[in-house]
Design an enzyme around this catalytic site. Structure first.
Site, PDB file in Angstrom:
ATOM      1  N   ARG A  70      79.166  63.194 133.514  1.00  0.00           N
ATOM      2  CA  ARG A  70      78.977  63.288 134.958  1.00  0.00           C
ATOM      3  C   ARG A  70      78.867  64.746 135.408  1.00  0.00           C
ATOM      4  O   ARG A  70      78.103  65.082 136.316  1.00  0.00           O
ATOM      5  CB  ARG A  70      80.151  62.601 135.670  1.00  0.00           C
ATOM      6  CG  ARG A  70      80.002  62.521 137.182  1.00  0.00           C
ATOM      7  CD  ARG A  70      81.009  61.543 137.756  1.00  0.00           C
ATOM      8  NE  ARG A  70      80.869  61.402 139.196  1.00  0.00           N
ATOM      9  CZ  ARG A  70      81.693  61.945 140.078  1.00  0.00           C
ATOM     10  NH1 ARG A  70      82.710  62.670 139.657  1.00  0.00           N
ATOM     11  NH2 ARG A  70      81.509  61.764 141.373  1.00  0.00           N
ATOM     12  N   HIS A  74      75.837  66.272 137.683  1.00  0.00           N
ATOM     13  CA  HIS A  74      76.045  66.954 138.961  1.00  0.00           C
ATOM     14  C   HIS A  74      75.580  68.406 138.900  1.00  0.00           C
ATOM     15  O   HIS A  74      75.204  68.978 139.926  1.00  0.00           O
ATOM     16  CB  HIS A  74      77.517  66.877 139.369  1.00  0.00           C
ATOM     17  CG  HIS A  74      77.899  65.558 139.968  1.00  0.00           C
ATOM     18  ND1 HIS A  74      78.760  65.442 141.030  1.00  0.00           N
ATOM     19  CD2 HIS A  74      77.517  64.292 139.673  1.00  0.00           C
ATOM     20  CE1 HIS A  74      78.903  64.158 141.352  1.00  0.00           C
ATOM     21  NE2 HIS A  74      78.155  63.448 140.524  1.00  0.00           N
ATOM     22  N   ASN A 102      81.735  66.598 144.759  1.00  0.00           N
ATOM     23  CA  ASN A 102      82.461  67.204 143.642  1.00  0.00           C
ATOM     24  C   ASN A 102      83.953  67.381 143.889  1.00  0.00           C
ATOM     25  O   ASN A 102      84.757  67.319 142.953  1.00  0.00           O
ATOM     26  CB  ASN A 102      81.864  68.580 143.318  1.00  0.00           C
ATOM     27  CG  ASN A 102      80.419  68.505 142.870  1.00  0.00           C
ATOM     28  OD1 ASN A 102      79.998  67.524 142.260  1.00  0.00           O
ATOM     29  ND2 ASN A 102      79.639  69.532 143.195  1.00  0.00           N
ATOM     30  N   HIS A 201      77.179  54.708 133.856  1.00  0.00           N
ATOM     31  CA  HIS A 201      78.353  54.079 134.468  1.00  0.00           C
ATOM     32  C   HIS A 201      78.918  52.958 133.607  1.00  0.00           C
ATOM     33  O   HIS A 201      79.806  52.238 134.060  1.00  0.00           O
ATOM     34  CB  HIS A 201      77.987  53.561 135.860  1.00  0.00           C
ATOM     35  CG  HIS A 201      77.795  54.649 136.862  1.00  0.00           C
ATOM     36  ND1 HIS A 201      77.548  54.411 138.195  1.00  0.00           N
ATOM     37  CD2 HIS A 201      77.811  55.992 136.727  1.00  0.00           C
ATOM     38  CE1 HIS A 201      77.423  55.558 138.839  1.00  0.00           C
ATOM     39  NE2 HIS A 201      77.570  56.527 137.961  1.00  0.00           N
TER      40      HIS A 201
END
Length: 328
Positions: A70, A74, A102, A201
């Protein structure tokens, strides 16, 4: 449609829930001078160094694999894959860590620090933090049973960050299908890439604040599953916001295609997850991944490579940071 509904119902039953977590990843506009052999002569030991630290981190906490994956997503969504997310705020510098997607959410920075330290011992001043994060993301997937791929490297680290970019470019968990598609397209990623990358996910956990509205307000969710998730996520905002639930209830530390199986059973943890199977243009692709884990794996790898190609800094642009948290 009737046949699809029947087959979905047969697969779902009333079993344990499962979901996914936010990790959509995006991808690429430029491969520039990136190559899989960039460190063949300057730092051939980089891969063993990254793998060793990453495996140890996952052994201590299996969730860390999802967290590093992740982190890469990001980072790449903002200014490209340039390690801008790794920069700490200072009195005169605003980074991306405190941006809404975040703050209190992205994690694993200390693992990247440990990897950087290990790599510096092997070949000081050679490997960028951006490349370390890209390699670590791949190793995270492999360590949890997912596919492997040859990571293209040669990125350099940014000397800037974008707080506003982090707030505006990263898809929120409340996103509908159109918004998800648009935000991925802005990074050069197709809708197909988006659906495949969302499969990240299949590992990890999500916070109550990110799935509360879905389990209390949405109708495209299995009732028993919603009640199970409500039990650990109070309706009132501010209460239990950081309580965690698995994105994939069955196997949150194994990288496979259960994420998609959950979606056809209306057991996606996030609103944005369930949007991928909600009577829209991505339903058929979700169904294809339910039927074939190998198809999912192949498309996920393609998406990860494309994501890693987003606006890399190469040549004389950027720098090779000595400390991933600070500009040299």
């Amino acid at each position: 449609m009737a046949t699809r509904a029947a087959s979905s119902a047969a697969r779902c039953g009333s079993g344990a829930a499962v979901l996914l977590m936010l990790l959509a990843v995006l991808a690429g506009t430029s491969s520039a001078q990136l190559s899989t052999g960039f460190y063949s002569y300057s730092c051939p030991g980089v891969y063993d160094a990254v793998k060793s630290v990453m495996q140890a981190a996952i052994a201590r906490e299996q969730r860390m694999g999802a967290s590093i994956l992740r982190l890469f997503f990001h980072d790449c969504f903002v200014q490209g894959c340039d390690a801008s997310l790794l920069l700490d705020d200072t009195a005169s510098f605003q980074g991306e860590k405190m941006a809404t997607p975040n703050n209190g959410s992205v994690r694993g920075f200390e693992v990247i620090d440990a990897i950087k330290s290990a790599v510096e011992k092997v070949c000081p001043g050679v490997v960028s933090c951006a490349d370390i994060l890209a390699i670590a993301a791949r190793d995270s997937v492999v360590s949890l049973g997912g596919p492997s791929w040859d990571v293209k490297v040669g990125r350099r680290d940014s000397t800037t960050a974008s707080f506003s970019g982090a707030n505006n470019n990263i898809p929120p968990p409340t996103s509908g299908l159109a918004n998800l598609t648009s935000l991925f397209a802005a990074q050069g990623l197709s809708q197909k890439d988006m659906v495949a990358l969302s499969g990240a996910h299949t590992i990890g956990l999500a916070r109550c604040t990110n799935f509360r509205a879905h389990v209390y307000n949405d109708t495209n969710i299995d009732g028993a599953f919603a009640r199970t998730r409500q039990s650990g996520c109070p309706r009132t905002s501010g209460s239990g916001d950081n309580n965690l639930a698995p994105l994939d209830l069955q196997t949150p530390t194994v990288f496979e295609n259960n994420y998609y199986k959950n979606l056809v059973c209306k057991k996606g943890l996030l609103h944005s997850d369930q949007e991928l199977f909600n009577g829209g243009s991505t339903d058929a692709q979700v169904q294809s991944y339910v039927s074939s884990q190998s198809a999912f794996s192949a498309d996920f790898v393609t998406g990860m490579i494309k994501m890693g190609d987003i606006m890399p800094l190469t040549g004389s642009n950027g720098e090779i940071r000595k400390n991933c948290r600070r500009i040299n």
